[in-house]
Structures are given as C-alpha cells and as structure tokens.
Design a protein around this motif. Structure first.
Motif, mmCIF file in Angstrom:
data_model
loop_
_atom_site.group_PDB
_atom_site.id
_atom_site.type_symbol
_atom_site.label_atom_id
_atom_site.label_comp_id
_atom_site.label_asym_id
_atom_site.label_seq_id
_atom_site.Cartn_x
_atom_site.Cartn_y
_atom_site.Cartn_z
ATOM 1 N N ALA A 50 0.846 -1.187 0.000
ATOM 2 C CA ALA A 50 0.000 0.000 0.000
ATOM 3 C C ALA A 50 0.880 1.234 0.000
ATOM 4 O O ALA A 50 2.013 1.201 0.494
ATOM 5 C CB ALA A 50 -0.931 0.001 1.215
ATOM 6 N N PRO A 51 0.388 2.362 -0.542
ATOM 7 C CA PRO A 51 1.193 3.591 -0.533
ATOM 8 C C PRO A 51 1.195 4.253 0.831
ATOM 9 O O PRO A 51 0.229 4.146 1.595
ATOM 10 C CB PRO A 51 0.482 4.466 -1.575
ATOM 11 N N TRP A 52 2.283 4.960 1.136
ATOM 12 C CA TRP A 52 2.368 5.732 2.373
ATOM 13 C C TRP A 52 1.464 6.958 2.291
ATOM 14 O O TRP A 52 0.690 7.234 3.206
ATOM 15 C CB TRP A 52 3.819 6.139 2.623
ATOM 16 N N LYS A 53 1.540 7.685 1.195
ATOM 17 C CA LYS A 53 0.650 8.814 0.935
ATOM 18 C C LYS A 53 -0.446 8.354 -0.022
ATOM 19 O O LYS A 53 -0.184 7.561 -0.934
ATOM 20 C CB LYS A 53 1.422 9.977 0.308
ATOM 21 N N CYS A 103 8.740 15.452 -1.617
ATOM 22 C CA CYS A 103 7.854 14.479 -0.967
ATOM 23 C C CYS A 103 8.373 13.085 -1.278
ATOM 24 O O CYS A 103 8.482 12.694 -2.448
ATOM 25 C CB CYS A 103 6.417 14.628 -1.461
ATOM 26 N N ALA A 104 8.723 12.342 -0.252
ATOM 27 C CA ALA A 104 9.341 11.027 -0.434
ATOM 28 C C ALA A 104 8.330 10.017 -0.959
ATOM 29 O O ALA A 104 7.140 10.052 -0.618
ATOM 30 C CB ALA A 104 9.906 10.540 0.900
ATOM 31 N N ASN A 105 8.814 9.102 -1.798
ATOM 32 C CA ASN A 105 8.029 7.942 -2.224
ATOM 33 C C ASN A 105 8.280 6.804 -1.242
ATOM 34 O O ASN A 105 9.373 6.230 -1.215
ATOM 35 C CB ASN A 105 8.426 7.506 -3.638
ATOM 36 N N LEU A 106 7.283 6.480 -0.446
ATOM 37 C CA LEU A 106 7.389 5.426 0.558
ATOM 38 C C LEU A 106 6.189 4.503 0.447
ATOM 39 O O LEU A 106 5.111 4.908 -0.023
ATOM 40 C CB LEU A 106 7.470 6.025 1.969
ATOM 41 N N HIS A 107 6.381 3.267 0.887
ATOM 42 C CA HIS A 107 5.354 2.241 0.729
ATOM 43 C C HIS A 107 5.216 1.452 2.039
ATOM 44 O O HIS A 107 6.131 1.412 2.861
ATOM 45 C CB HIS A 107 5.721 1.277 -0.405
ATOM 46 N N TRP A 108 4.069 0.807 2.183
ATOM 47 C CA TRP A 108 3.822 -0.086 3.312
ATOM 48 C C TRP A 108 3.808 -1.533 2.846
ATOM 49 O O TRP A 108 3.178 -1.854 1.834
ATOM 50 C CB TRP A 108 2.471 0.202 3.971
ATOM 51 N N ARG A 123 1.433 -7.067 11.198
ATOM 52 C CA ARG A 123 2.541 -6.127 11.313
ATOM 53 C C ARG A 123 2.693 -5.411 9.982
ATOM 54 O O ARG A 123 2.461 -5.996 8.917
ATOM 55 C CB ARG A 123 3.840 -6.860 11.669
ATOM 56 N N ARG A 124 3.068 -4.166 10.027
ATOM 57 C CA ARG A 124 3.358 -3.434 8.794
ATOM 58 C C ARG A 124 4.725 -2.787 8.891
ATOM 59 O O ARG A 124 5.162 -2.386 9.970
ATOM 60 C CB ARG A 124 2.277 -2.393 8.491
ATOM 61 N N GLN A 125 5.389 -2.722 7.744
ATOM 62 C CA GLN A 125 6.740 -2.158 7.684
ATOM 63 C C GLN A 125 6.789 -1.140 6.554
ATOM 64 O O GLN A 125 6.493 -1.463 5.400
ATOM 65 C CB GLN A 125 7.775 -3.256 7.434
ATOM 66 N N ARG A 126 7.154 0.095 6.880
ATOM 67 C CA ARG A 126 7.320 1.105 5.837
ATOM 68 C C ARG A 126 8.687 0.945 5.193
ATOM 69 O O ARG A 126 9.667 0.623 5.877
ATOM 70 C CB ARG A 126 7.172 2.506 6.433
ATOM 71 N N PHE A 127 8.770 1.175 3.889
ATOM 72 C CA PHE A 127 10.046 1.047 3.187
ATOM 73 C C PHE A 127 10.060 1.978 1.984
ATOM 74 O O PHE A 127 9.024 2.496 1.549
ATOM 75 C CB PHE A 127 10.291 -0.403 2.746
#
Length: 314
Positions: A50-53, A103-108, A123-127
């Motif tokens: 999933a996307p962070w934003k 704006c950073a590109n981050l994902h879950w 559990r979820r991990q952002r990366f």
C-alpha cells in the motif's frame, strides 16, 4: 528516557527485512515468525502493499505462504523475486538537489499471520524502493552517481545531553523547537545531504524523518579503535548487527560505517581482527556499501572481509 513493554501473542511476527532491487526491478522480503507455544502449528502468511501517501498505484500481488512452525522456535521465511514494474517515479530518491517541496516515495508492506483462517498477528513495515551501490571511487543510488557531502555527529557533540532522545534538535517539534525534520532540512539547505552518526544508533524518529526528508544517514558501530577499545569479536559483532537490524528497513541508510578510528596501519593483514566486522555486517544486510572511518595517515582503499566482501577505508 523510558522503557516500553509490549505483549505479543504466542505466535507472532518477530522481524521483517524488506530488500528492493532497482537493478532487477524486483522486491524481496524476509519475515521471522516465532512460535512460543509447546506445540507445532500450521499458519498462513499473507502480504499486501500500500502507498504511504494516498495515491493510485498498481502494486504487485504478494504470494501467500503456508507454514508449519515447530514448537518453541523462530523460523525465517523468504519471499523473493516479486516483479516491480512501477518505474522510477515509485523509487525513493535523496532530496538532491534540495527542494523545499520534496515528498518522499514510501510504501507499506502489510503482513498478516492466520491460523485456521483466523488472524493471530499483523505487522506493517514502511520502506522505500531504493538501491545503493559502490563504484570504483563513488557511490550510486538507484543506478545514478551521487556525491556525499556530510557532517559527522555523535551523541554528545550536539548538546548538553549524551543521547539523541534528550537533544531537542532530534526530537519531535515542541515549544520553540522545530525538531528533527527541520534539522535535516537545515543541513540540506546549506548543501549537506548526509550525516555520519559517529558510534551511534539513531532513534526511530530520526530514521523516519530522514526517510521523509530524503536525507541520507550513515550509522556507525559502537566500537572504537585508536587504542580506546580492545577488539572483542563477539561483542563488537553483536553490537554492529543489532545496529543494522534496527535501521536496515529505512531508505535513508546509504551505507554502514563499521567502527570508528579502528584500523592498524596495514589493515589487509590476515591477522587484522577488525576485518571480522565486514562479515558480521554482510550476514545482517548485504544490500549496502560498507566503510571504516579511520584517522588520517592510514589512507583509503578496500579492506577484505575474512570470508567475503570488503569495506572501504574513508
């Protein structure tokens, strides 16, 4: 500053390590699952991206894994080679050249354990989808060459307190203090794009804000040479590996410094014990370049590990 206690179910996800590959356009991850019961259990591991934003992305579907967990053990599960076709706009990039509106590109990565169809732990991990590599005399990020203009700080050098958590410029904003996110931006505005954290483990908040700011960090093992420390293979390796496990999922981590002022005049000798830290680091994370920060006079160049790999003298 504090101690936090947490209660986990008997069957739970202990750790996660996300490993993107820009060169191969693929995503891999490792999951450690603990079965603290006294019986063998059958579980299913599910995952989703999933996307962070909030934004629309066509993420790949992650495979399910059916597992038989022996009693009172921890088991590692490897999920490898998931195609990543989202293109460079989905990659994490450092904020170079600096932009105030970055704006950073981050994902879950969202993981769930199920037993008999019922959820037992999530559990979820952002990366960030990023890959650092080493050239003959430069570094690359996502295949592009960059220059690292860096400051070096340790716990006691930035304030009257001897830890990051008690230093206002690395805390969340409060009162008149603008906090850690603004600290990274202030460095970036004057041309510094990275920081070596001398013999220091960054806090989770420092890592998260650096991820979001596109600011690169170089954490360093806590052992110190130059006659200050007597090398201890087990303790120094364990400390370094603990540091790496704490930070390795963060895209802001550009490389690891294995120790501070640590090498003798001839570090390539077979009996140089500091070389063991190269092997310890590679066992925990083989995706980042490795360096030794050394005092003047030793010179630059590669130092081979005892088993494989190398680290550069900086």
């Amino acid at each position: 500053g504090h101690v936090r206690l947490a209660v986990y179910p008997a069957v739970h996800i202990t750790d996660v390590f996300v490993r993107p590959s820009v060169a191969n356009k693929s995503l891999s991850y490792e999951v450690w699952i603990t079965n603290a019961t006294h019986q063998e259990l059958a579980v299913e591991l599910k995952g989703a991206l999933a996307p962070w934003k909030p934004r629309t992305r066509s993420y790949p579907t992650l495979p399910k894994r059916s597992l038989l967990l022996p009693a009172a053990t921890a088991q590692r599960v490897n999920v490898e080679g998931i195609p990543w076709e989202l293109g460079p706009e989905s990659y994490w990039w450092p904020n170079i050249p600096f932009r105030e509106d970055y704006c950073a590109n981050l994902h879950w990565l969202r993981l769930a354990l199920e037993e008999s169809g019922k959820p037992v732990h999530e559990r979820r991990q952002r990366f960030g989808f990023v890959e650092y590599r080493e050239g003959p005399h430069y570094y690359t990020v996502n295949g592009g060459r960059f220059a690292s203009f860096s400051d070096s700080n340790s716990y006691g050098q930035v304030g009257e307190y001897d830890c990051w958590t008690e230093t206002p410029c690395f805390q969340p904003p409060h009162g008149s203090f603008k906090g850690c996110a603004e600290t990274w931006r202030r460095y970036q505005r004057i041309g510094f794009n990275s920081m070596r954290l001398s013999t220091s483990v960054p806090t989770a908040y420092m890592l998260e804000t650096a991820d979001e700011a596109g600011y690169m960090l170089v954490p360093e093992g806590g052992s110190w040479g130059n006659g200050t420390c007597v090398f201890h293979a087990e303790n120094f390796s364990c400390q370094l590996q603990g540091l790496i496990r704490a930070v390795r999922n963060h895209p802001c981590i550009a490389r690891y410094s294995l120790a501070n002022e640590s090498l003798p005049a001839n570090p390539g000798r077979p009996d140089c014990p500091w070389r063991q830290l190269i092997d310890a680091a590679l066992e925990t994370d083989s995706t980042r370049p490795l360096v030794f920060e050394v005092h003047p006079g030793i010179g630059s160049g590669p130092v081979p590990g005892m088993k494989s790999g190398h680290a550069f003298r900086m």
